[in-house]
Write a protein that holds these residues in place. Structure first.
Motif, PDB file in Angstrom:
ATOM      1  N   LEU A  71      30.320  -7.907 -38.212  1.00  0.00           N
ATOM      2  CA  LEU A  71      29.403  -7.023 -37.485  1.00  0.00           C
ATOM      3  C   LEU A  71      29.240  -7.452 -36.032  1.00  0.00           C
ATOM      4  N   CYS A  72      29.497  -8.739 -35.764  1.00  0.00           N
ATOM      5  CA  CYS A  72      29.387  -9.225 -34.388  1.00  0.00           C
ATOM      6  C   CYS A  72      30.742  -9.473 -33.757  1.00  0.00           C
ATOM      7  N   PRO A 130      32.926  -3.720 -33.215  1.00  0.00           N
ATOM      8  CA  PRO A 130      31.699  -3.230 -33.868  1.00  0.00           C
ATOM      9  C   PRO A 130      30.449  -3.480 -33.027  1.00  0.00           C
ATOM     10  N   TYR A 131      30.406  -4.618 -32.347  1.00  0.00           N
ATOM     11  CA  TYR A 131      29.228  -4.973 -31.547  1.00  0.00           C
ATOM     12  C   TYR A 131      28.993  -3.952 -30.442  1.00  0.00           C
ATOM     13  N   LEU A 150      29.563  -0.909 -30.517  1.00  0.00           N
ATOM     14  CA  LEU A 150      29.124   0.363 -31.073  1.00  0.00           C
ATOM     15  C   LEU A 150      27.600   0.455 -31.216  1.00  0.00           C
ATOM     16  N   TYR A 151      26.922  -0.723 -31.285  1.00  0.00           N
ATOM     17  CA  TYR A 151      25.468  -0.669 -31.470  1.00  0.00           C
ATOM     18  C   TYR A 151      24.678  -1.487 -30.449  1.00  0.00           C
ATOM     19  N   ALA A 152      25.344  -2.320 -29.658  1.00  0.00           N
ATOM     20  CA  ALA A 152      24.624  -3.185 -28.715  1.00  0.00           C
ATOM     21  C   ALA A 152      23.880  -2.390 -27.647  1.00  0.00           C
ATOM     22  N   TRP A 153      24.306  -1.162 -27.393  1.00  0.00           N
ATOM     23  CA  TRP A 153      23.669  -0.340 -26.363  1.00  0.00           C
ATOM     24  C   TRP A 153      22.355   0.289 -26.833  1.00  0.00           C
ATOM     25  N   ILE A 154      22.070   0.213 -28.135  1.00  0.00           N
ATOM     26  CA  ILE A 154      20.886   0.891 -28.678  1.00  0.00           C
ATOM     27  C   ILE A 154      19.585   0.400 -28.035  1.00  0.00           C
ATOM     28  N   PHE A 210      21.223  -9.686 -29.295  1.00  0.00           N
ATOM     29  CA  PHE A 210      20.913  -8.329 -29.730  1.00  0.00           C
ATOM     30  C   PHE A 210      19.514  -8.262 -30.330  1.00  0.00           C
ATOM     31  N   ALA A 243      16.390  -6.176 -28.921  1.00  0.00           N
ATOM     32  CA  ALA A 243      15.759  -5.151 -29.754  1.00  0.00           C
ATOM     33  C   ALA A 243      14.247  -5.334 -29.778  1.00  0.00           C
TER      34      ALA A 243
END
Length: 290
Positions: free
Chosen positions: A64-65, A69-70, A72-76, A149, A153
């Protein structure tokens, strides 16, 4: 008297975290007992992966890291901060994510140090990895990515949601780190190094935010109800982990006792990694309330 959180105090905290970061590297590279404990904890993690089909699950979680893949969600967290009308926070989050991960990849070759005596061999529970981890393994890029991350968050989340973000984020970071340790990718000291790199950059970003906004954060007096709201999810996460451990112990008491006696360093190291991950996320939540 409550301590005021200013850009100066956060810079001091960042300096202390940097000192702890370098101390972790020195201990892992040059201090014999620390190097020995590093290897003992790692052997315990790797031995866990040899039972019950853990390896395929660990592969999925650790990946996941990975870079793709990272991304794809790190910008959230950046998007959340922008949607909440906090562009400076969004910029700070971007700096944390980029700065922490680039710093780790710069430090790896600069501080590369072989640790040959920690080569994995046979344990009482069977054969384990027969190759060494590369000299440029400290700090862990996966641990840096996971913790940066999680901290971002927490910064981006609305006040009411932060306790739940802390609990979920700590579980995420611990799961990723336990997984790649079980796979034999890194030493436990690499994990702590990655956590501290993320912490340093987070403190620097908060210091900048406080400076440009001319703000001071003074911890407010908390009622018991408010403390439970903030710390309740984290406490329930810890309680869940304890209950799960007890259930495993009740299901296989002899195997658990034997493993615990053989891997005392592993039990301590796993607990420390989990506690540090939860403490960093919780500490940020309690310090920054905006």
């Amino acid at each position: 008297m409550p301590v005021r959180l200013t850009y100066r105090t956060t810079l001091i905290a960042a300096a202390i975290a940097t000192g702890l970061l370098m101390l972790t590297w020195v201990a892992a590279a040059y201090i014999g007992p620390a190097r020995q404990a590093d290897g003992s904890i790692l052997i315990g993690f790797f031995d866990v992966a040899g039972h019950g089909g853990v390896k395929p699950i660990a592969d999925q979680i650790a990946s996941l890291c990975d870079p793709i893949p990272y991304l794809l969600y790190a910008w959230i967290p950046i998007l959340v901060a922008l949607l909440r009308g906090r562009p400076r926070v969004a910029l700070a989050i971007g700096v944390i994510l980029l700065g922490a991960n680039v710093t780790t990849h710069v430090l790896k070759p600069l501080l590369a140090h072989p640790r040959p005596e920690l080569l994995l061999g046979n344990t009482p529970f069977g054969a384990v990895k027969d190759t060494t981890i590369g000299a440029a393994s400290w700090p862990s890029g996966h641990a840096t990515a996971a913790m940066s991350f999680v901290l971002c968050a927490v910064l981006a989340a609305p006040q009411r949601a932060r306790p739940f973000v802390v609990a979920a984020g700590a579980v995420f970071a611990v799961a990723v780190c336990y997984s790649f340790l079980a796979l034999g990718w890194h030493y436990p000291s690499d994990v702590l190094g990655g956590f501290l790199v993320a912490t340093v950059w987070t403190l620097l970003a908060i210091s900048w935010l406080l400076a440009v906004e001319h703000r001071e954060l003074t911890p407010a007096t908390r009622s018991r109800a408010r403390l439970w709201h903030e710390l309740g999810p984290s406490a329930l996460t810890v309680l869940g982990a304890v209950v799960l451990a007890l259930l495993i112990a009740l299901a296989r008491p002899h195997a658990v006792v034997t493993f615990a006696r053989t891997h005392e360093a592993f039990m301590l190291g796993a607990s420390v990694i989990g506690a540090v991950a939860l403490a960093l996320a919780t500490g940020l939540m309690l310090a920054v309330r905006r």
